[in-house]
Design an enzyme around this catalytic site. Structure first.
Site, short mmCIF file in Angstrom:
data_model
loop_
_atom_site.label_atom_id
_atom_site.label_comp_id
_atom_site.label_asym_id
_atom_site.label_seq_id
_atom_site.Cartn_x
_atom_site.Cartn_y
_atom_site.Cartn_z
N MET A 428 82.41 61.41 90.00
CA MET A 428 81.55 60.47 89.33
C MET A 428 80.56 60.94 89.41
SD MET A 428 81.25 57.10 89.25
CE MET A 428 79.96 56.58 88.32
N GLU A 429 79.89 60.34 87.85
CA GLU A 429 79.27 61.04 86.85
C GLU A 429 77.87 60.41 87.19
OE1 GLU A 429 81.41 59.64 85.90
OE2 GLU A 429 80.92 57.85 84.96
N ASN A 430 77.33 60.29 88.84
CA ASN A 430 75.86 59.69 88.64
C ASN A 430 74.78 60.83 87.63
OD1 ASN A 430 77.05 58.05 90.96
ND2 ASN A 430 77.57 60.11 91.55
N HIS A 462 83.90 67.74 82.59
CA HIS A 462 84.11 66.22 82.67
C HIS A 462 82.93 65.18 82.91
CE1 HIS A 462 86.58 62.34 82.46
NE2 HIS A 462 85.81 61.82 83.13
N GLU A 463 82.57 65.39 84.37
CA GLU A 463 81.23 64.72 84.77
C GLU A 463 79.98 65.07 84.48
OE1 GLU A 463 82.05 62.72 86.38
OE2 GLU A 463 84.29 62.86 86.89
N HIS A 466 80.17 63.69 80.78
CA HIS A 466 79.54 62.33 81.15
C HIS A 466 77.96 61.60 81.36
CE1 HIS A 466 82.48 59.52 81.20
NE2 HIS A 466 82.78 60.51 82.67
N GLU A 485 84.55 57.33 78.94
CA GLU A 485 86.22 57.73 79.29
C GLU A 485 87.30 58.60 79.03
OE1 GLU A 485 86.02 58.95 82.34
OE2 GLU A 485 84.54 57.08 83.81
ZN LIG Z 1 85.04 60.09 83.85
#
Ligand SMILES: [Zn+2]
Length: 1063
Positions: A428-430, A462-463, A466, A485
């Site tokens: 999760m890209e917080n 990926h993260e 983001h 996404e």
């Molecule tokens: Zn994502």
């Protein structure tokens, strides 16, 4: 976010640790006074005092019960007078579990049973509830459509949050409550008498809620706006302060509130989890997962992605723990009157959305490095820290790559990446604090496989993508989440290709992302990329990524990158919709002369984002021989998925979908004479107004043509039979004349066209006949994925045996070449290839494969502390050894699972334990999956269930178990249900199974997923399977029979039959 299983927001699902179920969320005066005194520290600026607030000391506290059908207005005074609380600092003399005095955090969590109400309170509660107002706004909501409901759930537009102060003290080693305080300053966009924000699973003290007009410098001198009444709308998760006077447009106001939250065990919001450290001690920690709408479980807030604000976070911790949040710590202060506790005060964030906030309070260990001025840290369990080295190595390099690629710096002074023991997704890209599951970030050389390494690399990439796409520029609403996404799922490949070019990840894209989503997107129950739902699905991720890749190719790299960079720098710290992206890409395309001035990117891309499905392009050779006619047909209508579509049309004669599906299709092609696969910018555009075009002078009649070079277009291609035969001949004679990705494309298109009834199975299966010569991984993957569908359809039929023998013959040459002797320094694609082919060879029962698996596993049992099984083959070896073995083999693997310190190894073992062929062992394993005291973590229940469901012996058991225990599973892990259902119904292809699924659906409407399309998809897939079996089973059997794979046994024994029947 990235996860195998989409995180679902499930309603009406209470935590195991309950404060008691009752239909309200508020405090009694007693608890109010208690809390008010407790919060004194906040008011004087030193923060919350430390108290142990055992649930049963709150006779009138209630957690929000979201199953309550109507929202209620509840007044503070509705409850009987409180018992007295003597002193706020009474903690020094209090006893644990005292009903009046706070006490130090308890070493053990309270059990759910401690939340029972004193008998005397029941009558009083009923009395107090008698005057509840019903909220008429919610009436009639059952009739709402999905779209209407999504709209109804939105906050009013009158207030815009500007800045928050959030103070949280999670009692991790106590009763798991969170003592909290929030201040939020808002600007009034429209005059209103309601101050509405989100709240969920939080107990407030109405007396502490204040609304002050801002603009006065000195604290406390602002004018207070009187609150007439407090309202909780449980359905929408709103707290509403009804005010005596209207807030004036243009003015600023601050709402402040004290509250008590809960560190839940549901892996959403601010949640708790635990692990055993090297000493075997159970250690607790708290971390967050807020996307899509769970920040409201941690503190009251305007919990919509479009409502960006700045946040000043204060987190309290015991001195033996650490806290991490999005920004660096500004200062740490001792907590007055609380020995062993401190407050970490964080720097104020940049403007950001609530779902990207994050907190971790833990004893996790870390390593760090510096990247220019950015502090880069990785965190995980102390014992697992060496496994974070890979992430620490590639993370900064990928961050640098994206900085260059987007031509925009990473805006925060630090970046933390944390692998926590329990997490509902891969990552999760917080912003500035990316949180991962262990398999999403950790990798141990020699123990984890090449695929594990690639997974960790891809998730990190990926993260980090983001941090720009999602964090810096955020969609206005969840309907545009594909902007996050889709982009992250595409550029993650570019980031990894930069770091690990030998992985050929851009080739892998086609099989990993595009071919994977093609099947789902050819169902009626698919959805457009722009789609109003809270949670992403593979359409949003993989189709989103595929159409962005298509765009990258039709615009060309330079134009694409400059458009994307302009978009990001123009909209940074702000929100966006797809049209903003189209605008910047169109400007770049016109500037570079890539598109004519009368054609915009929006015109093209709207056809790919606003309508679902994709076209199959049918290329029919004309009689003149050197031109072709191209027609586009809606795949969802009557092309590659004709069977599904026809099936639905007959069942849905009143289908409301009368949309005329047509696309702007970028056509690329080559022919046998040219055989140039490098040109991926379109030679011809097929417009959405064109049903048919003619392309002249292409190839002579005896030369093949291939469309969609490198499969950069999001479409399938069908040809006349003559061209298919030419392609098959080419593959058989010299397959490398066709580019690798296009070989994978041809295999996948042919097999799925056959599946849809648009191509004879004989043509498709004949084409696979070249595979024994194929040495590249990507075409093999395409073949295996399509064979997997046949396997699922044939498992419980007479055709299963002949099918296995056919597959064995197909893979044998590659198996012989690759062997079982794994080399970790082989090219990664070779390692994958070996892993795949060994897995399939063992599946077909190839004796050599099974014997090697058993021998390797038994050698490990002899010396349990030195496992010499190569990481890449572990899952296959474990699975087949356990399948062939009994209880002893199973128990050995189970103990290895308990002992292992490596997430990927635990994952391998959990998957393999479901391979047993002993029904009673599988039944026991299913029971264990949904009982955390068994040693299986809640997050892993789906891994266990899926492993049993995939096993041909286990599948019927898993299905019965799911039916019998639906409510229990729902209560245990509602988020997992969709994945469980999907895995157990994959091979359903009989009418009786369809009926069982339909009745389960009818009995549990809305419980499997909050998105009704998920259940529709499952039903549609099974209907398709039933239909496929009726239409194509005999066709496939006839082809197998014709090649000597007989479905029937001879009626007379002939010695020569032995080999074929048993070999
Ligand atoms: Zn994502």
């Amino acid at each position: 976010m990235l996860g195998e299983v989409d995180k679902q927001h499930e309603r009406g699902h209470n935590s195991n640790l309950s404060f008691g179920k009752a239909p309200c969320c508020y405090l009694s005066r007693e608890a109010g006074v208690l809390l008010g005194v407790l919060m004194l520290g906040v008011v004087v600026g030193t923060g919350l005092l430390v108290h142990y607030l055992a649930p049963h000391t709150y006779p009138n506290l209630r957690i929000i019960d979201r199953t309550t059908p109507h929202s209620q207005d509840l007044e503070m005074d509705a409850f009987p007078p409180p018992r007295q609380v003597k002193r706020a600092d009474a903690m020094t003399t209090s006893k644990p579990h005292s009903s009046h005095h706070p006490s130090p955090p308890s070493p053990t969590p309270p059990t759910p049973t401690t939340s029972t109400q004193p008998e005397v309170m029941k009558g009083q509660k009923e009395e107090s509830l008698s005057g509840i107002e019903q909220n008429t706004e919610t009436e009639g909501k059952q009739e709402m459509t999905h779209e209407e409901r999504m709209e109804w759930l939105r906050l009013p537009l009158s207030l815009k949050p500007l800045h928050y102060l959030v103070k949280l003290q999670p009692l991790i080693n106590g009763n798991f409550s969170i003592l909290g305080y929030v201040e939020v300053e808002v600007e009034v966009l429209e005059a209103t008498t309601n101050f509405t924000l989100h709240i969920a699973d939080i107990i407030t003290n109405n007396n502490t809620v204040k609304v002050m007009e801002s603009g006065v410098e000195e604290v406390g001198l602002g004018r207070e706006v009187v609150i007439r009444r407090h309202q909780y709308d449980h359905e929408r998760e709103f707290y509403i302060a009804h005010l005596e006077e209207a807030l004036q447009k243009g003015n600023k106001y601050t709402l402040s509130m004290e509250f008590i939250g809960l560190l839940n065990d549901q892996l959403h919001g601010f949640y708790r989890s635990n692990y055993r450290n090297a000493n075997g001690t159970e250690v607790w920690l708290a971390s967050t997962q807020f996307q899509a709408n769970d920040a409201r479980r941690a503190f009251p807030c305007f919990d919509e992605p479009g409502l960006k604000a700045t946040f000043e976070i204060h987190l309290a911790r015991q001195t033996n723990m650490t806290t991490i949040s999005n920004m660096p710590i500004k200062e740490t202060r001792h907590m007055v009157g609380a020995e062993g506790w401190v407050w970490d005060h964080y720097y104020t964030t940049v403007p950001m959305s609530t779902y990207l906030l994050a907190f971790v309070v833990s004893d996790l260990a870390h390593n760090s490095t510096d990247l220019d001025d950015i502090l880069f840290r990785v965190w995980t369990r102390e014992e697992a820290l060496p496994q974070a080295n890979y992430a620490l190595d590639i993370g900064p390099r990928i961050l640098t790559f994206f900085t260059d690629y987007f031509n925009l710096s990473y805006p925060l002074p630090k970046l933390d990446m944390v692998a926590v023991p329990d997490f509902p997704a891969l990552g999760m890209e917080n912003w500035g604090l990316v949180i991962y599951s262990e398999i999403g970030m950790l990798y141990e050389a020699g123990v984890s496989s090449a695929a594990n390494k690639q997974l960790a690399g891809m998730v990190v990439s990926h993260e980090l993508a983001h941090q720009w796409f999602g964090d810096l520029v955020t969609p206005k609403w969840w309907s545009e989440i594909w902007l996050n996404e889709g982009f992250a799922s595409y550029v993650e490949h570019l980031g990894i290709d930069h770091i690990e070019p030998s992985w050929k990840i851009l080739e892998q894209f086609v099989i990993r992302r595009m071919q994977g989503v093609f099947v789902k997107d050819s169902l009626h129950s698919s959805n457009p990329v722009i789609h109003n739902a809270m949670n992403g699905n593979t359409i949003i991720y993989s189709k989103g990524a595929s159409i962005i890749r298509m765009m990258n190719h039709f615009l060309g790299d330079g134009t694409f990158r400059s458009g994307v960079s302009d978009y990001l720098s123009t909209l940074k710290y702000d929100n966006a919709v797809s049209d903003d992206l189209w605008e910047h890409l169109t400007l770049a395309a016109h500037r570079d002369g890539i598109l004519p001035t009368n054609l915009t990117v929006k015109t093209i891309m709207d056809t790919w984002t606003l309508q679902m499905g994709y076209p199959v392009i049918t290329v029919q050779r004309n009689n003149d021989g050197d031109s072709v006619t191209v027609t586009q047909r809606n795949n969802d209508g009557n092309s590659v998925t004709v069977t599904q579509e026809r099936f639905l049309l007959t069942r849905q004669e009143n289908s409301e979908d009368t949309h005329d599906y047509k696309w702007w299709v970028p056509l690329t092609y080559t022919d046998q004479a040219e055989a140039d696969f490098s040109q991926t910018q379109p030679k011809v555009w097929m417009k959405d107004s064109e049903a048919q075009i003619t392309i002249p002078h292409l190839a002579t009649k005896d030369h093949w043509v291939i469309f969609n070079l490198h499969q950069t277009g999001y479409y399938r291609v069908n040809y006349d039979l003559h061209n298919w035969h030419l392609l098959t001949s080419q593959l058989l004679s010299q397959h490398t004349a066709i580019a690798t990705i296009n070989r994978a494309q041809i295999i996948d298109d042919a097999m799925d066209l056959a599946r849809a009834g648009l191509l004879p199975y004989a043509t498709a299966l004949d084409l696979l006949g070249y595979l024994p010569q194929e040495r590249d991984y990507v075409p093999w993957w395409a073949a295996f994925e399509n064979l997997k569908f046949l396997k699922n359809m044939l498992t419980y039929t007479a055709g299963y045996g002949p099918f296995k023998r056919y597959v064995r013959d197909l893979v044998l040459p590659l198996y012989s070449t690759m062997g079982l002797d794994d080399h970790l320094d082989d090219p990664v694609l070779d390692q994958y290839k070996r892993q795949k082919v060994v897995s399939w060879a063992c599946f077909t029962g190839l004796p050599d494969c099974l014997q090697h698996s058993l021998a390797a596993f038994n050698a490990w049992r002899e010396t349990p502390h030195s496992n010499n099984i190569t990481a890449n083959l572990k899952s296959t070896v474990y699975c087949h050894a356990i399948a062939e073995g009994g209880e002893e083999e199973w128990s050995f693997a189970w103990h290895q699972y308990l002992e292992s310190n490596v997430g990927t190894e635990k994952d391998n073992l959990l998957g393999a334990l479901g391979c047993s062929k002993k029904p009673w062992i599988l039944a026991r394993y299913l029971e264990m999956a949904f009982n955390e005291s068994s040693g299986i973590k809640k997050q892993d229940a789906r891994t266990v269930f899926r492993s049993v469901a995939r096993n041909e012996v286990g599948q019927p058991l898993a299905w019965t178990f799911l039916q019998d225990n639906f409510d229990r599973i729902h209560a245990y892990s509602a988020n997992a249900l969709k994945g469980l259902m999907r895995s157990v119904t994959t091979s359903f292809n009989r009418e009786t199974q369809l009926k069982e699924l339909e009745s389960l659906h009818a009995a549990h409407k809305g419980q499997v997923s909050s998105n009704p399309l998920d259940m529709m998809e499952m039903l549609e897939r099974v209907r398709h399977n039933v239909d496929w079996t009726q239409r194509h089973y005999q066709e496939v059997m006839a082809w197998l029979q014709h090649r000597g794979y007989h479905t029937t046994l001879p009626t007379h024994h002939r010695p020569s039959d032995n080999q074929r029947a048993h070999g």
